[in-house]
Design a protein around this motif. Structure first.
Motif, PDB file in Angstrom:
ATOM      1  N   ASP A 222      21.626  70.374 -16.281  1.00 38.00           N
ATOM      2  CA  ASP A 222      21.602  69.254 -17.231  1.00 38.00           C
ATOM      3  C   ASP A 222      22.322  69.618 -18.523  1.00 38.00           C
ATOM      4  O   ASP A 222      23.004  68.769 -19.129  1.00 38.00           O
ATOM      5  CB  ASP A 222      20.160  68.825 -17.512  1.00 38.00           C
ATOM      6  CG  ASP A 222      19.556  68.037 -16.359  1.00 38.00           C
ATOM      7  OD1 ASP A 222      20.324  67.577 -15.489  1.00 38.00           O
ATOM      8  OD2 ASP A 222      18.320  67.886 -16.314  1.00 38.00           O
ATOM      9  N   HIS A 437       9.503  66.708 -18.814  1.00 40.38           N
ATOM     10  CA  HIS A 437      10.908  67.094 -18.690  1.00 40.38           C
ATOM     11  C   HIS A 437      11.298  67.944 -19.888  1.00 40.38           C
ATOM     12  O   HIS A 437      10.813  67.736 -21.009  1.00 40.38           O
ATOM     13  CB  HIS A 437      11.828  65.870 -18.647  1.00 40.38           C
ATOM     14  CG  HIS A 437      11.832  65.144 -17.343  1.00 40.38           C
ATOM     15  ND1 HIS A 437      12.069  65.772 -16.133  1.00 40.38           N
ATOM     16  CD2 HIS A 437      11.632  63.828 -17.052  1.00 40.38           C
ATOM     17  CE1 HIS A 437      12.012  64.880 -15.158  1.00 40.38           C
ATOM     18  NE2 HIS A 437      11.750  63.700 -15.680  1.00 40.38           N
ATOM     19  N   THR A 441      16.957  67.741 -20.420  1.00 33.94           N
ATOM     20  CA  THR A 441      16.913  66.741 -19.352  1.00 33.94           C
ATOM     21  C   THR A 441      16.701  65.349 -19.936  1.00 33.94           C
ATOM     22  O   THR A 441      17.317  64.369 -19.484  1.00 33.94           O
ATOM     23  CB  THR A 441      15.808  67.082 -18.341  1.00 33.94           C
ATOM     24  OG1 THR A 441      16.091  68.365 -17.769  1.00 33.94           O
ATOM     25  CG2 THR A 441      15.719  66.043 -17.233  1.00 33.94           C
ATOM     26  N   ARG A 444      19.968  64.202 -21.175  1.00 33.23           N
ATOM     27  CA  ARG A 444      20.812  63.793 -20.033  1.00 33.23           C
ATOM     28  C   ARG A 444      20.416  62.413 -19.532  1.00 33.23           C
ATOM     29  O   ARG A 444      21.278  61.558 -19.258  1.00 33.23           O
ATOM     30  CB  ARG A 444      20.693  64.832 -18.924  1.00 33.23           C
ATOM     31  CG  ARG A 444      21.690  64.672 -17.774  1.00 33.23           C
ATOM     32  CD  ARG A 444      21.098  63.889 -16.626  1.00 33.23           C
ATOM     33  NE  ARG A 444      19.949  64.549 -16.032  1.00 33.23           N
ATOM     34  CZ  ARG A 444      19.084  63.925 -15.238  1.00 33.23           C
ATOM     35  NH1 ARG A 444      19.236  62.646 -14.950  1.00 33.23           N
ATOM     36  NH2 ARG A 444      18.047  64.578 -14.740  1.00 33.23           N
TER      37      ARG A 444
END
Length: 450
Positions: A222, A437, A441, A444
């Motif tokens: 990521d 997360h 991430t 992303r």
């Protein structure tokens, strides 16, 4: 001479004199512990940070005199064992750190004690194995072997055996091995123009870290997607070994030295060629920014790597200030409860992760700075897992109560291990079931990148 009031100046660090034979003189170390414990007993500002301080204060209060002279020297080791070198006492609480004349360096005095204990053979084989991330990580990415190892390690009989032999608490969360390592899965960078900013180099060398390489390569992938989206050329560091933090926490300074001798000659080439070096694990970043430089204050290569090392969000936030970061985020994240890890806080970079996450439209970030309690292997060991969950409980409860009402949509921490510990804390305490997360991430996802 009058004693100056504390906390009037920025804290400074002394080099770690670990090559001096006196560093390993137990009697002198115990005298320094007694001096510092006397000051801590009279202050007690750090009582809420970890279990090291309550253990000390209980020993004093329950001792023969109610003062430090009533505590048996052998009991000092109980205090040492509960210190996991988070550095928060030094950087955020203690008013008597250098340059104050009382010269209190609690974490590095704990490190000295741990080094003496390790040299005396006081660290068991299980703890040494848990800290050998390069060793057990070698099974990652091997077809069939990885799947079998993961299945076995999560079975009740295996967890019972691990508790008995390695002293890993059978209830503690453990990471799985990746079916493919990050270093082999990482795609090559697009060829593009290197655009240096006023604050930032325009190319990034990624230090994978043991955890991302062997356990959660998705975090590293990521990061690469975010770099590619922002047209930042990158390269995976050509060769790397564990940063040494797990060994440092044991007091195994010879192994830290071995890691330094393997990593610094590789990393310094990137530093001198103008690369920003990024690691997604705060503890790894801290090793290269602080601990290794303090162990080798006169090593020019070490100091060059220190200057080139960046936390990922520190780099991205500086990139934004240079006008070179894309800030269009098509996907809102809703309610995010975000945890700032201790090893990131003490880098003195500010809340850079929060800064970027708050730029995402229709996203409300609830930031929490209290320790999660995980602290490397401390959170998984049988003698300390329960304490780790107790330390983290106030944080779990606070993160569960999002200011926008109800349970957050996401929980997140720059330290993946702390994040999973928090996730387990939510489950154990029935605090809801938000998604966990890593912040990279989340970035992303907000960018809408697949």
């Amino acid at each position: 001479m009058a004693v100056r009031e504390g906390s009037l100046e920025a804290p400074t660090r002394h080099p770690i004199d670990w090559k001096n034979p006196e560093f390993y003189d137990e009697e002198k170390c115990l005298r320094e512990l007694e001096r510092i414990f006397e000051i801590c007993h009279g202050c007690r500002r750090c009582v809420s940070l970890c279990k090291s301080f309550p253990t000390l204060f209980d020993l004093v209060d329950e001792g023969k005199t109610g003062e430090i002279d009533g505590v048996e020297k052998q009991d000092f080791w109980k205090v040492v064992d509960h210190c996991y070198l988070c550095d928060l006492c030094y950087m955020t609480k203690c008013p008597y750190v250098p340059p104050h004349q009382w010269n209190v360096d609690y974490p590095h005095t704990m490190l000295r004690a741990k080094a003496i204990k390790f040299r005396k053979g006081g660290v068991d084989a299980g703890a040494r194995f848990l800290a050998s991330t390069d060793v057990h990580g070698q099974f990652a990415g091997i077809p069939i072997v990885t799947q079998v190892a993961n299945k076995v390690s999560q079975s009740k009989p295996a967890r019972a055996a691990m508790e008995k032999t390695l002293h890993v608490d059978r209830e503690a969360w453990l990471p799985s091995l990746a079916t493919r390592r990050f270093r082999s899965a990482a795609p090559k960078s697009d060829e593009g123009t290197v655009r240096d900013g006023e604050r930032t180099p325009g190319k990034v060398a990624v230090f994978a870290t043991c955890y991302v390489n062997y356990n959660e390569p998705g975090i590293g992938l990521d990061l690469l997607k975010v770099l590619r989206h922002n047209e930042i050329p990158y390269e995976i560091v050509s060769k790397e070994k564990c940063c040494g933090m797990p060994k440092l926490e044991l007091g195994d300074l010879e192994s830290v030295d071995a890691s330094k001798r393997a990593n610094i000659p590789v990393l310094v080439k990137y530093a001198r060629e103008g690369w920003a070096i990024i690691a997604t694990v705060p503890s790894c970043t801290l090793m290269f920014k602080q601990e290794i430089p303090l162990m080798y204050p006169d090593d020019a290569d070490v100091q060059a790597v220190k200057e080139a090392m960046w936390d990922p969000f520190e780099y991205l936030a500086a990139r934004r200030r240079d006008g070179l970061l894309k800030t269009e985020f098509p996907n809102p994240l809703g309610k995010v409860s975000y945890h700032v890890p201790c090893h990131q806080r003490v880098q003195n970079i500010g809340r850079k992760t929060e800064e970027l996450l708050k730029m995402i439209p229709d996203t409300t970030v609830h930031t929490n700075e209290r320790c999660s309690g995980h602290a490397g292997t401390y959170g998984v060991k049988k003698p300390t897992h329960t304490a780790a969950m107790q330390i983290g409980k106030p944080l779990f409860k606070r993160m569960a109560e999002h200011p926008q009402g109800g349970t957050p949509d996401y929980i997140s921490s720059d330290c993946a291990l702390a994040g999973h510990h928090i996730d387990q804390g939510f489950e154990v305490n029935a605090l809801g079931d938000p998604q966990f997360h890593h912040p990279i991430t989340l970035l992303r996802i907000a960018y809408g990148l697949d």
